[in-house]
Design a protein around this motif. Structure first.
Motif, PDB file in Angstrom:
ATOM      1  N   UNK A   1     -68.072  72.234  41.207  1.00  0.00           N
ATOM      2  CA  UNK A   1     -67.699  71.329  40.113  1.00  0.00           C
ATOM      3  C   UNK A   1     -68.810  70.343  39.768  1.00  0.00           C
ATOM      4  N   UNK A   2     -69.900  70.351  40.539  1.00  0.00           N
ATOM      5  CA  UNK A   2     -70.985  69.408  40.288  1.00  0.00           C
ATOM      6  C   UNK A   2     -71.792  69.821  39.057  1.00  0.00           C
ATOM      7  N   UNK A   3     -72.218  68.831  38.304  1.00  0.00           N
ATOM      8  CA  UNK A   3     -73.087  69.067  37.152  1.00  0.00           C
ATOM      9  C   UNK A   3     -74.518  69.331  37.638  1.00  0.00           C
ATOM     10  N   UNK A   4     -75.386  69.891  36.788  1.00  0.00           N
ATOM     11  CA  UNK A   4     -76.788  70.044  37.172  1.00  0.00           C
ATOM     12  C   UNK A   4     -77.354  68.673  37.596  1.00  0.00           C
ATOM     13  N   UNK A   5     -78.075  68.615  38.705  1.00  0.00           N
ATOM     14  CA  UNK A   5     -78.569  67.325  39.211  1.00  0.00           C
ATOM     15  C   UNK A   5     -79.475  66.630  38.200  1.00  0.00           C
ATOM     16  N   UNK A   6     -79.427  65.311  38.241  1.00  0.00           N
ATOM     17  CA  UNK A   6     -80.319  64.491  37.423  1.00  0.00           C
ATOM     18  C   UNK A   6     -81.555  64.173  38.256  1.00  0.00           C
ATOM     19  N   UNK A   7     -82.718  64.610  37.776  1.00  0.00           N
ATOM     20  CA  UNK A   7     -83.965  64.383  38.511  1.00  0.00           C
ATOM     21  C   UNK A   7     -84.359  62.907  38.407  1.00  0.00           C
ATOM     22  N   UNK A   8     -84.710  62.313  39.548  1.00  0.00           N
ATOM     23  CA  UNK A   8     -85.083  60.910  39.613  1.00  0.00           C
ATOM     24  C   UNK A   8     -86.600  60.757  39.716  1.00  0.00           C
ATOM     25  N   UNK A   9     -87.143  59.622  39.292  1.00  0.00           N
ATOM     26  CA  UNK A   9     -88.592  59.419  39.321  1.00  0.00           C
ATOM     27  C   UNK A   9     -89.215  59.560  40.711  1.00  0.00           C
ATOM     28  N   UNK A  10     -88.426  59.254  41.758  1.00  0.00           N
ATOM     29  CA  UNK A  10     -88.960  59.341  43.120  1.00  0.00           C
ATOM     30  C   UNK A  10     -88.858  60.741  43.710  1.00  0.00           C
TER      31      UNK A  10
ATOM     32  N   UNK B   1     -85.993  62.397  43.997  1.00  0.00           N
ATOM     33  CA  UNK B   1     -84.622  62.618  44.425  1.00  0.00           C
ATOM     34  C   UNK B   1     -83.759  63.164  43.310  1.00  0.00           C
ATOM     35  N   UNK B   2     -82.484  63.379  43.620  1.00  0.00           N
ATOM     36  CA  UNK B   2     -81.551  63.927  42.639  1.00  0.00           C
ATOM     37  C   UNK B   2     -80.238  63.162  42.680  1.00  0.00           C
ATOM     38  N   UNK B   3     -79.729  62.800  41.507  1.00  0.00           N
ATOM     39  CA  UNK B   3     -78.414  62.189  41.374  1.00  0.00           C
ATOM     40  C   UNK B   3     -77.382  63.263  41.066  1.00  0.00           C
ATOM     41  N   UNK B   4     -76.213  63.128  41.695  1.00  0.00           N
ATOM     42  CA  UNK B   4     -75.144  64.110  41.511  1.00  0.00           C
ATOM     43  C   UNK B   4     -73.950  63.485  40.800  1.00  0.00           C
ATOM     44  N   UNK B   5     -73.395  64.206  39.853  1.00  0.00           N
ATOM     45  CA  UNK B   5     -72.168  63.850  39.146  1.00  0.00           C
ATOM     46  C   UNK B   5     -71.206  65.035  39.222  1.00  0.00           C
ATOM     47  N   UNK B   6     -69.915  64.756  39.030  1.00  0.00           N
ATOM     48  CA  UNK B   6     -68.934  65.827  38.826  1.00  0.00           C
ATOM     49  C   UNK B   6     -68.832  66.093  37.324  1.00  0.00           C
ATOM     50  N   UNK B   7     -68.801  67.365  36.940  1.00  0.00           N
ATOM     51  CA  UNK B   7     -68.621  67.690  35.530  1.00  0.00           C
ATOM     52  C   UNK B   7     -67.334  67.046  35.017  1.00  0.00           C
ATOM     53  N   UNK B   8     -67.420  66.409  33.875  1.00  0.00           N
ATOM     54  CA  UNK B   8     -66.266  65.654  33.386  1.00  0.00           C
ATOM     55  C   UNK B   8     -65.050  66.539  33.144  1.00  0.00           C
ATOM     56  N   UNK B   9     -65.251  67.762  32.663  1.00  0.00           N
ATOM     57  CA  UNK B   9     -64.092  68.614  32.386  1.00  0.00           C
ATOM     58  C   UNK B   9     -63.458  69.167  33.659  1.00  0.00           C
ATOM     59  N   UNK B  10     -64.115  68.979  34.804  1.00  0.00           N
ATOM     60  CA  UNK B  10     -63.564  69.428  36.083  1.00  0.00           C
ATOM     61  C   UNK B  10     -63.124  68.253  36.967  1.00  0.00           C
TER      62      UNK B  10
ATOM     63  N   UNK C   1     -72.990  58.006  40.176  1.00  0.00           N
ATOM     64  CA  UNK C   1     -73.596  59.140  40.871  1.00  0.00           C
ATOM     65  C   UNK C   1     -74.038  58.763  42.283  1.00  0.00           C
ATOM     66  N   UNK C   2     -74.117  59.772  43.134  1.00  0.00           N
ATOM     67  CA  UNK C   2     -74.652  59.600  44.479  1.00  0.00           C
ATOM     68  C   UNK C   2     -75.885  60.490  44.606  1.00  0.00           C
ATOM     69  N   UNK C   3     -76.846  60.064  45.403  1.00  0.00           N
ATOM     70  CA  UNK C   3     -78.009  60.917  45.594  1.00  0.00           C
ATOM     71  C   UNK C   3     -77.660  62.093  46.494  1.00  0.00           C
ATOM     72  N   UNK C   4     -78.298  63.203  46.240  1.00  0.00           N
ATOM     73  CA  UNK C   4     -78.125  64.373  47.086  1.00  0.00           C
ATOM     74  C   UNK C   4     -78.530  64.047  48.524  1.00  0.00           C
ATOM     75  N   UNK C   5     -79.577  63.239  48.657  1.00  0.00           N
ATOM     76  CA  UNK C   5     -80.065  62.885  49.993  1.00  0.00           C
ATOM     77  C   UNK C   5     -79.022  62.109  50.786  1.00  0.00           C
ATOM     78  N   UNK C   6     -78.230  61.249  50.110  1.00  0.00           N
ATOM     79  CA  UNK C   6     -77.230  60.443  50.816  1.00  0.00           C
ATOM     80  C   UNK C   6     -76.180  61.320  51.478  1.00  0.00           C
ATOM     81  N   UNK C   7     -75.790  62.397  50.798  1.00  0.00           N
ATOM     82  CA  UNK C   7     -74.767  63.289  51.349  1.00  0.00           C
ATOM     83  C   UNK C   7     -75.297  64.119  52.512  1.00  0.00           C
TER      84      UNK C   7
END
Length: 273
Positions: free
Chosen positions: A153-162, A164-173, A196-202
């Motif tokens: 259900x996760x959306x494609x990760x948002x690439x961060x300047x450092x 890393x990657x931010x994770x969101x849940x797809x809104x329709x899911x 969003x939470x970073x992929x690294x945090x999980x």
């Protein structure tokens, strides 16, 4: 008439009256202070998890605040277990008196690491929350037992300047995955405002867990799709939970759909201390 003895008598009377009055006032003050100390309540510090934000505690706050509990809903950065825990630690340092520390979802991993020898923290409450042991990660714990369906259900990760990657849940899911027992209109608001939470945090390992030396309470939903109920039962048993409540039919956001039940177990933890 000699007025000197009369004046001395009046003066003595006033001194005795003043002494007695001061004694009575002081005694009343001690009594009132003691009563105030007995009536004081611990501060409830609430830490939200991934894909949520501080307003997810609004229903619980509406139950606790009218009962006189001091409350703080922390804005969890969701950047990494240690850095987020350090931030919560700094918040706790500014609070006087006993504290009940509450964590939802990933926020459970944060409170597990945020105590840092703070003797004011008297209880931990895990609300559909991770209670990792040293080295364990949220991602590993949620996948240890079947039933978790977050990944697809996760959306494609948002690439961060450092990098890393931010994770969101797809809104329709979001509604079905995260908040199935919440009205659709409310779930849509939650989806739109998710943090969003970073992929690294999980995937970051926990430090030494506070639940090994601080009493803990657990509450979670029977139909949690983010952290399977079996995983939460395992963590509660391992932590020697003083009370574990499983809410029938509840989703991952049990504090939103059943704020009364969550507030009740928080009060149990507060009363125990």
């Amino acid at each position: 008439m000699n007025m000197l003895p009369l004046r001395r008598g009046i003066r003595l009377f006033l001194i005795v009256a003043l002494f007695l009055g001061t004694t009575i006032i002081t005694s009343l003050g001690v009594t009132m202070n003691s009563a105030s100390a007995q009536d004081s309540k611990p501060t409830i510090v609430l830490v939200h998890g991934a894909f949520a934000e501080s307003s997810s505690w609004n229903g619980v706050l509406s139950e606790l605040i009218p009962k006189g509990y001091p409350t703080v809903a922390v804005a969890n950065p969701l950047r990494g277990v240690k850095s987020d825990a350090d931030y919560v630690t700094s918040v706790l340092k500014g609070i006087e008196g006993p504290i009940v520390l509450v964590g939802h979802s990933y926020g459970g991993a944060v409170i597990t690491n945020a105590v840092n020898d703070n003797e004011n923290v008297k209880a931990l409450v895990y609300v559909a929350g991770f209670a990792p042991d040293a080295g364990e990660t949220a991602a590993e714990l949620s996948g240890r037992y079947p039933g978790g369906t977050l990944g697809p259900t996760l959306a494609p990760p948002v690439e961060l300047p450092d990098g890393g990657k931010d994770l969101y849940i797809q809104q329709d899911k979001f509604h079905a995955q995260f908040a199935a027992d919440v009205p659709a209109s409310d779930a849509q608001l939650m989806a739109s405002t998710q943090r969003p939470i970073t992929e690294a945090a999980l995937n970051e390992g926990s430090g030494e867990p506070a639940w090994k030396f601080i009493p803990s309470w657990f509450i979670y939903g029977e139909r949690d799709l983010n952290i399977p109920a079996a995983a939460q039962a395992f963590m509660a048993e391992r932590a020697n939970s003083k009370e574990t409540v499983v809410v029938s039919g509840a989703s991952h956001v049990v504090m939103v759909s059943h704020p009364d039940a969550v507030a009740e177990i928080i009060e149990h933890a507060a009363a125990d201390n």
